[in-house]
Motif scaffolding. Structure first.
Motif, short mmCIF file in Angstrom:
data_model
loop_
_atom_site.label_atom_id
_atom_site.label_comp_id
_atom_site.label_asym_id
_atom_site.label_seq_id
_atom_site.Cartn_x
_atom_site.Cartn_y
_atom_site.Cartn_z
N GLU A 151 31.81 54.12 45.05
CA GLU A 151 31.53 54.91 43.86
C GLU A 151 31.17 53.97 42.71
O GLU A 151 31.84 52.95 42.49
CB GLU A 151 32.75 55.74 43.46
N LEU A 152 30.12 54.34 42.00
CA LEU A 152 29.80 53.66 40.75
C LEU A 152 30.62 54.37 39.69
O LEU A 152 30.40 55.54 39.40
CB LEU A 152 28.30 53.77 40.44
N TYR A 153 31.60 53.68 39.12
CA TYR A 153 32.49 54.28 38.14
C TYR A 153 31.85 54.32 36.75
O TYR A 153 32.10 55.23 35.97
CB TYR A 153 33.81 53.50 38.03
N ALA A 154 31.07 53.30 36.44
CA ALA A 154 30.50 53.20 35.09
C ALA A 154 29.31 52.26 35.10
O ALA A 154 29.27 51.29 35.86
CB ALA A 154 31.56 52.66 34.11
N LEU A 155 28.35 52.57 34.24
CA LEU A 155 27.23 51.67 33.98
C LEU A 155 26.80 51.96 32.54
O LEU A 155 26.33 53.06 32.25
CB LEU A 155 26.07 51.91 34.95
N PHE B 117 32.47 49.42 39.86
CA PHE B 117 32.35 50.19 41.10
C PHE B 117 33.48 49.80 42.04
O PHE B 117 34.18 48.81 41.84
CB PHE B 117 30.99 49.94 41.77
N GLY B 118 33.66 50.62 43.06
CA GLY B 118 34.70 50.37 44.06
C GLY B 118 34.75 51.53 45.03
O GLY B 118 33.77 52.27 45.18
N PRO B 119 35.90 51.73 45.66
CA PRO B 119 36.03 52.82 46.63
C PRO B 119 35.85 54.18 45.95
O PRO B 119 36.26 54.37 44.81
CB PRO B 119 37.45 52.68 47.17
N ASP C 150 44.26 46.09 41.83
CA ASP C 150 44.47 45.62 43.20
C ASP C 150 43.25 44.91 43.77
O ASP C 150 43.23 44.54 44.94
CB ASP C 150 44.88 46.78 44.10
N GLY C 151 42.22 44.72 42.96
CA GLY C 151 41.02 44.02 43.40
C GLY C 151 39.99 44.90 44.08
O GLY C 151 38.92 44.43 44.43
N SER C 152 40.29 46.19 44.25
CA SER C 152 39.33 47.06 44.92
C SER C 152 38.18 47.46 44.00
O SER C 152 37.08 47.74 44.47
CB SER C 152 40.02 48.31 45.47
N ALA C 153 38.42 47.49 42.70
CA ALA C 153 37.35 47.79 41.73
C ALA C 153 36.70 46.47 41.31
O ALA C 153 37.36 45.45 41.14
CB ALA C 153 37.91 48.51 40.51
N VAL C 154 35.39 46.52 41.18
CA VAL C 154 34.61 45.34 40.79
C VAL C 154 33.94 45.64 39.46
O VAL C 154 33.33 46.69 39.28
CB VAL C 154 33.55 45.00 41.85
N ASP C 155 34.06 44.73 38.52
CA ASP C 155 33.41 44.82 37.22
C ASP C 155 32.39 43.70 37.13
O ASP C 155 32.72 42.54 37.36
CB ASP C 155 34.42 44.66 36.09
N LEU C 156 31.16 44.08 36.78
CA LEU C 156 30.10 43.10 36.57
C LEU C 156 29.61 43.21 35.14
O LEU C 156 29.58 44.31 34.57
CB LEU C 156 28.91 43.38 37.50
N VAL C 157 29.23 42.09 34.57
CA VAL C 157 28.60 42.10 33.25
C VAL C 157 27.21 41.50 33.36
O VAL C 157 26.94 40.68 34.24
CB VAL C 157 29.43 41.33 32.19
N ALA C 158 26.34 41.96 32.48
CA ALA C 158 25.00 41.40 32.35
C ALA C 158 24.99 40.60 31.06
O ALA C 158 25.30 41.13 29.99
CB ALA C 158 23.95 42.50 32.31
N SER D 141 21.24 47.59 40.88
CA SER D 141 20.79 46.94 42.11
C SER D 141 21.86 45.99 42.64
O SER D 141 22.15 45.97 43.85
CB SER D 141 19.49 46.19 41.84
N GLU D 142 22.47 45.23 41.77
CA GLU D 142 23.53 44.30 42.19
C GLU D 142 24.74 45.06 42.72
O GLU D 142 25.33 44.68 43.73
CB GLU D 142 23.92 43.38 41.04
N ALA D 143 25.10 46.14 42.05
CA ALA D 143 26.25 46.94 42.50
C ALA D 143 25.99 47.56 43.87
O ALA D 143 26.84 47.49 44.76
CB ALA D 143 26.57 48.03 41.48
N THR D 144 24.80 48.15 44.07
CA THR D 144 24.51 48.76 45.37
C THR D 144 24.41 47.70 46.46
O THR D 144 24.88 47.92 47.58
CB THR D 144 23.23 49.63 45.32
N HIS D 145 23.85 46.54 46.14
CA HIS D 145 23.75 45.46 47.12
C HIS D 145 25.15 44.99 47.53
O HIS D 145 25.42 44.82 48.73
CB HIS D 145 22.94 44.29 46.54
N ARG D 146 26.03 44.78 46.56
CA ARG D 146 27.39 44.33 46.88
C ARG D 146 28.13 45.37 47.70
O ARG D 146 28.87 45.02 48.62
CB ARG D 146 28.15 44.00 45.61
#
Length: 175
Positions: free
Chosen positions: A93-97, A79-81, A58-66, A114-119
């Protein structure tokens, strides 16, 4: 790590993210969860789960790659709600790193976190939670250095029929 690009995950990244997650589990959780479980993790099946979640979410979770110079994926964060059972709270909540094990200690994890907490802070939540295996001292030190602290909540996480205790960490995100 110089030349590191943090960007949103795409469906084309799912295989690389699955490899990062599984190698991360096998590296970080050796001796903490049943070894037959770790040995049985399947990159192809995990990639399909990531692809389905990414495309059907539903777009509430965000996935980032390095991504390192040259295009190699070296880390992933999601991360997401905050999930409190079936209830969504106003917190994050940070779901995974996870990182490729050979990139631990090179700043990739710090950059992703840092990017996850900033977003999250920019989106409005004032607090971020995460769950970490109680006996995963390396990860606990990493999160503590980033300003997270155990808040006293603890739950068993079941892996292959074995209860593995997790502790919850929290951090205020600011205004």
């Amino acid at each position: 790590m110089s030349g590191l690009l943090v960007r949103p995950m795409t469906a084309g990244d799912c295989e690389g993210v699955a490899a990062i997650r599984i190698r991360g589990w096998q590296h970080a959780y050796r001796g903490l969860v049943p070894q037959p479980y770790l040995d049985g993790l399947d990159i192809g099946a995990d990639a399909e789960r990531h692809r389905a979640r990414l495309l059907e979410g539903d777009g509430s979770a965000v996935d980032l790659v390095a991504e390192a110079e040259g295009g190699e994926l070296v880390g992933w964060a999601a991360f997401g709600p905050y999930r409190d059972g079936d209830v969504r709270t106003g917190d994050a909540e940070l779901y995974a790193l996870y990182l490729r094990p050979e990139h631990i200690g090179r700043g990739v994890g710090r950059t992703l976190l840092s990017e996850a907490t900033h977003r999250c802070a920019s989106a409005g939540p004032r607090r971020m939670y995460l769950w970490v295996l109680k006996d995963n001292t390396r990860a606990r030190r990493f999160y503590e250095r980033a300003g997270f602290g155990a808040d006293g909540a603890e739950e068993p996480f079941e892996v292959a029929g074995v209860a593995v205790p997790e502790v919850r960490y929290a951090r205020e995100l600011g205004g």
